[in-house]
Motif scaffolding. Structure first.
Motif, PDB file in Angstrom:
ATOM      1  N   VAL A  27       0.846  -1.190   0.000  1.00  0.00           N
ATOM      2  CA  VAL A  27       0.000   0.000   0.000  1.00  0.00           C
ATOM      3  C   VAL A  27       0.886   1.246   0.000  1.00  0.00           C
ATOM      4  CG1 VAL A  27      -1.891  -1.174   1.178  1.00  0.00           C
ATOM      5  CG2 VAL A  27      -0.198   0.082   2.518  1.00  0.00           C
ATOM      6  N   GLY A  28       0.316   2.334  -0.510  1.00  0.00           N
ATOM      7  CA  GLY A  28       1.038   3.596  -0.577  1.00  0.00           C
ATOM      8  C   GLY A  28       0.352   4.663   0.243  1.00  0.00           C
ATOM      9  N   PHE A  29       1.149   5.505   0.884  1.00  0.00           N
ATOM     10  CA  PHE A  29       0.636   6.601   1.702  1.00  0.00           C
ATOM     11  C   PHE A  29       1.178   7.924   1.176  1.00  0.00           C
ATOM     12  CE2 PHE A  29       0.813   2.963   4.672  1.00  0.00           C
ATOM     13  CZ  PHE A  29      -0.536   2.902   5.025  1.00  0.00           C
ATOM     14  N   ASP A  30       0.291   8.928   1.077  1.00  0.00           N
ATOM     15  CA  ASP A  30       0.721  10.265   0.686  1.00  0.00           C
ATOM     16  C   ASP A  30       1.657  10.839   1.737  1.00  0.00           C
ATOM     17  OD1 ASP A  30      -0.734  10.355  -1.682  1.00  0.00           O
ATOM     18  OD2 ASP A  30      -2.531  11.110  -0.685  1.00  0.00           O
ATOM     19  N   THR A  31       2.610  11.638   1.291  1.00  0.00           N
ATOM     20  CA  THR A  31       3.580  12.206   2.227  1.00  0.00           C
ATOM     21  C   THR A  31       3.463  13.723   2.387  1.00  0.00           C
ATOM     22  OG1 THR A  31       5.244  12.429   0.477  1.00  0.00           O
ATOM     23  CG2 THR A  31       5.244  10.382   1.739  1.00  0.00           C
ATOM     24  N   PHE A  32       2.788  14.388   1.449  1.00  0.00           N
ATOM     25  CA  PHE A  32       2.695  15.840   1.546  1.00  0.00           C
ATOM     26  C   PHE A  32       1.798  16.244   2.716  1.00  0.00           C
ATOM     27  CE2 PHE A  32       3.734  17.226  -3.082  1.00  0.00           C
ATOM     28  CZ  PHE A  32       5.017  16.713  -2.919  1.00  0.00           C
ATOM     29  N   ALA A  33       2.186  17.319   3.401  1.00  0.00           N
ATOM     30  CA  ALA A  33       1.419  17.805   4.551  1.00  0.00           C
ATOM     31  C   ALA A  33      -0.008  18.174   4.151  1.00  0.00           C
ATOM     32  CB  ALA A  33       2.118  19.011   5.176  1.00  0.00           C
ATOM     33  N   SER A  34      -0.179  18.634   2.913  1.00  0.00           N
ATOM     34  CA  SER A  34      -1.507  19.068   2.465  1.00  0.00           C
ATOM     35  C   SER A  34      -2.503  17.925   2.406  1.00  0.00           C
ATOM     36  CB  SER A  34      -1.405  19.724   1.087  1.00  0.00           C
ATOM     37  OG  SER A  34      -0.840  18.824   0.143  1.00  0.00           O
ATOM     38  N   THR A  35      -2.005  16.675   2.380  1.00  0.00           N
ATOM     39  CA  THR A  35      -2.904  15.530   2.323  1.00  0.00           C
ATOM     40  C   THR A  35      -3.390  15.104   3.701  1.00  0.00           C
ATOM     41  OG1 THR A  35      -1.130  13.888   2.508  1.00  0.00           O
ATOM     42  CG2 THR A  35      -1.680  14.694   0.295  1.00  0.00           C
ATOM     43  N   GLY A  36      -2.789  15.643   4.747  1.00  0.00           N
ATOM     44  CA  GLY A  36      -3.174  15.257   6.103  1.00  0.00           C
ATOM     45  C   GLY A  36      -2.215  14.307   6.768  1.00  0.00           C
ATOM     46  N   SER A  37      -1.218  13.804   6.041  1.00  0.00           N
ATOM     47  CA  SER A  37      -0.229  12.916   6.639  1.00  0.00           C
ATOM     48  C   SER A  37       0.740  13.707   7.507  1.00  0.00           C
ATOM     49  CB  SER A  37       0.554  12.183   5.546  1.00  0.00           C
ATOM     50  OG  SER A  37      -0.268  11.308   4.821  1.00  0.00           O
ATOM     51  N   GLY A  38       1.212  13.087   8.592  1.00  0.00           N
ATOM     52  CA  GLY A  38       2.205  13.730   9.432  1.00  0.00           C
ATOM     53  C   GLY A  38       2.150  13.255  10.866  1.00  0.00           C
ATOM     54  N   LEU A  39       3.086  13.752  11.651  1.00  0.00           N
ATOM     55  CA  LEU A  39       3.142  13.473  13.083  1.00  0.00           C
ATOM     56  C   LEU A  39       2.358  14.546  13.818  1.00  0.00           C
ATOM     57  CD1 LEU A  39       4.491  11.704  15.337  1.00  0.00           C
ATOM     58  CD2 LEU A  39       6.366  13.391  15.336  1.00  0.00           C
ATOM     59  N   ARG A  40       1.546  14.138  14.768  1.00  0.00           N
ATOM     60  CA  ARG A  40       0.766  15.073  15.585  1.00  0.00           C
ATOM     61  C   ARG A  40       1.222  14.941  17.035  1.00  0.00           C
ATOM     62  NH1 ARG A  40       0.145  16.067  11.011  1.00  0.00           N
ATOM     63  NH2 ARG A  40      -1.807  16.047   9.809  1.00  0.00           N
ATOM     64  N   VAL A  41       1.481  16.093  17.648  1.00  0.00           N
ATOM     65  CA  VAL A  41       1.974  16.120  19.021  1.00  0.00           C
ATOM     66  C   VAL A  41       1.104  17.077  19.834  1.00  0.00           C
ATOM     67  CG1 VAL A  41       3.940  16.578  20.530  1.00  0.00           C
ATOM     68  CG2 VAL A  41       4.321  15.620  18.235  1.00  0.00           C
ATOM     69  N   VAL A  42       0.579  16.615  20.960  1.00  0.00           N
ATOM     70  CA  VAL A  42      -0.237  17.468  21.829  1.00  0.00           C
ATOM     71  C   VAL A  42       0.688  18.156  22.824  1.00  0.00           C
ATOM     72  CG1 VAL A  42      -2.095  17.559  23.521  1.00  0.00           C
ATOM     73  CG2 VAL A  42      -2.249  15.984  21.573  1.00  0.00           C
ATOM     74  N   VAL A  43       0.713  19.504  22.740  1.00  0.00           N
ATOM     75  CA  VAL A  43       1.565  20.308  23.610  1.00  0.00           C
ATOM     76  C   VAL A  43       0.684  21.329  24.339  1.00  0.00           C
ATOM     77  CG1 VAL A  43       3.589  21.801  23.755  1.00  0.00           C
ATOM     78  CG2 VAL A  43       3.453  20.060  21.948  1.00  0.00           C
ATOM     79  N   ALA A  44       0.606  21.226  25.639  1.00  0.00           N
ATOM     80  CA  ALA A  44      -0.202  22.136  26.456  1.00  0.00           C
ATOM     81  C   ALA A  44      -1.638  22.235  25.930  1.00  0.00           C
ATOM     82  CB  ALA A  44       0.451  23.516  26.512  1.00  0.00           C
ATOM     83  N   GLY A  45      -2.157  21.099  25.519  1.00  0.00           N
ATOM     84  CA  GLY A  45      -3.538  21.051  25.052  1.00  0.00           C
ATOM     85  C   GLY A  45      -3.737  21.373  23.586  1.00  0.00           C
ATOM     86  N   ASP A  46      -2.700  21.903  22.924  1.00  0.00           N
ATOM     87  CA  ASP A  46      -2.786  22.207  21.490  1.00  0.00           C
ATOM     88  C   ASP A  46      -2.140  21.080  20.674  1.00  0.00           C
ATOM     89  OD1 ASP A  46      -3.988  24.641  21.979  1.00  0.00           O
ATOM     90  OD2 ASP A  46      -2.080  25.737  22.005  1.00  0.00           O
ATOM     91  N   THR A  47      -2.696  20.799  19.502  1.00  0.00           N
ATOM     92  CA  THR A  47      -2.122  19.786  18.621  1.00  0.00           C
ATOM     93  C   THR A  47      -1.192  20.462  17.614  1.00  0.00           C
ATOM     94  OG1 THR A  47      -4.061  18.355  18.827  1.00  0.00           O
ATOM     95  CG2 THR A  47      -2.606  17.957  16.958  1.00  0.00           C
TER      96      THR A  47
END
Length: 399
Positions: free
Chosen positions: A211-231
């Motif tokens: 399977v293939g996954f999109d890599t561009f940020a505009s597609t929604g792919s990426g790492l998400r980190v919750v910092v002080a309640g903000d993502t």
């Protein structure tokens, strides 16, 4: 010599344009028995080894390094050969951090990847594992295509079901705590080396899928980190698909077993000597495909949506490639070069000066998105007896 030939060509075209036989050439059906049409069959059609590595940057800021997709999985393919791919992804922080953020403010993290591609059995549920990359790596095209990077202990798992449009890996709290300071650091891009994504060692494809996954940020792919309640979003930066394939077993003798990621360049030749010196209105290249191989039940094999054509000749002892068309598209069961003028000009040159012929031609799928796309070119046996060919529309033909 080329300037003299060009002058002769111009004179031929001018005289031909004064001949009624040259009128309305745009309406000529090239596949009919028209006196203005010459068919030149391709010879020596064969795949050549692919030396391109599916590594690059998940950004369009450097067109030469674009990689908009990563591949992961294993598949058994009795026609085009088995394949295995491992994905490696690194990140860059684009969003601003909350003011005065501290390591204790980092409470959760997850990786999300938007799915955009499948090669293999579309009913497969693919198990995936996420591990940290150990050691440094860069978007270096010097890596062999099947390079594997060292990875650490298992961090997270997920299953990609047939209907899933994305994959999500929830990182454990222990990893979040251990890496919180790095995630907030101004030198995050240098200090963090990303993740490797692979199927479990015990996974046995039957037949499986890649399977293939999109890599561009505009597609929604990426790492998400919750910092002080903000993502906070961390976009993918360097990405690499390590691809290993087995040779195609050759079970379809009338079909060229070419596949991107294994034998992605198709080479061929053409003898234009049978046409002779003629004024050329248009040159067109057509490569019929065996569409039955693109889907067999639930097993799918995508075809490249676009390729480009080059001519190869030796100049000063060095092999050089000359672009002839970047407009090779999949059109109604064939790969077709819709001429932009350059191809016609080069073939015209060869018709008037056979010594200027290219040593061979090459068809190369457009790069920038890792794939295992196939090029099932029919060498013979097409339903209407078509074959890989150049179709030349000449002017001033006598019939």
């Amino acid at each position: 010599m080329r300037s003299l030939v060009a002058a002769v060509a111009a004179a031929l075209v001018l005289s031909a344009c004064q001949d009624p036989a040259g009128v309305g050439l745009g309406l000529i059906d090239e596949e009919q028995l028209d006196p203005n049409v010459r068919t030149v069959l391709l010879t020596d059609v064969a795949p050549t080894a692919d030396t391109t590595v599916a590594i690059g940057i998940a950004s369009d800021r450097d067109p030469a390094l674009i990689q908009s997709r990563v591949l992961v999985g294993r598949v058994q393919d009795p026609v085009f050969g088995d394949a295995r791919s491992v994905a490696y992804v690194d990140f860059v922080r684009l969003a601003e951090l909350p003011d005065d953020a501290e390591a204790a403010d980092v409470t959760a993290a997850w990786l999300v990847l938007e799915r955009s591609y499948t090669y293999g059995d579309t009913t497969t549920t693919l198990p995936l594992e996420l591990r940290p990359v150990q050691g440094s790596w860069t978007a270096n095209t010097g890596y062999p295509a099947d390079t594997l990077f060292a990875t650490g202990d298992l961090l997270a798992t997920t299953d990609v079901a047939p209907a899933d449009t994305s994959a999500r890996f929830d990182l454990p709290a222990s990893w979040v705590a251990a890496n919180a300071a790095t995630l907030l650091s101004d030198t995050f891009g240098d200090d963090f080396e990303g993740f490797g994504i692979d199927v479990p060692a015990g996974f046995t494809p039957s037949p499986g899928a890649v399977v293939g996954f999109d890599t561009f940020a505009s597609t929604g792919s990426g790492l998400r980190v919750v910092v002080a309640g903000d993502t906070v979003a961390y976009a993918l930066s360097e990405v690499f698909s390590s691809i290993a394939v087995t040779p195609a077993p050759g079970t379809t003798p009338n079909v060229l077993p070419a596949r991107v990621g294994s034998e992605s360049v198709v080479r061929f030749n053409a003898d234009f000597g049978t046409v002779g010196p003629a004024a050329l209105a248009r040159a067109r290249l057509s490569l019929p495909l065996d569409l039955s191989l693109t889907r067999e039940g639930s097993f799918v094999r995508p075809v490249p949506s676009r390729s480009f054509l080059v001519g190869v000749r030796t100049v000063d002892g060095e092999e050089r490639r000359f672009p002839l068309s970047d407009n090779v598209v999949f059109d109604g069961g064939e790969l077709t070069v819709f001429d932009t003028g350059r191809l016609t000009a080069e073939v015209q040159q060869v018709l008037l000066d056979p010594g200027s012929a290219f040593e061979r031609y090459e068809l190369v799928p457009l790069r920038g998105a890792a794939s295992l796309d196939i090029l099932p070119i029919l060498l013979s046996g097409a339903p209407d007896d078509r074959a890989p060919r150049f179709t030349l529309t000449v002017v001033g033909a006598s019939g």
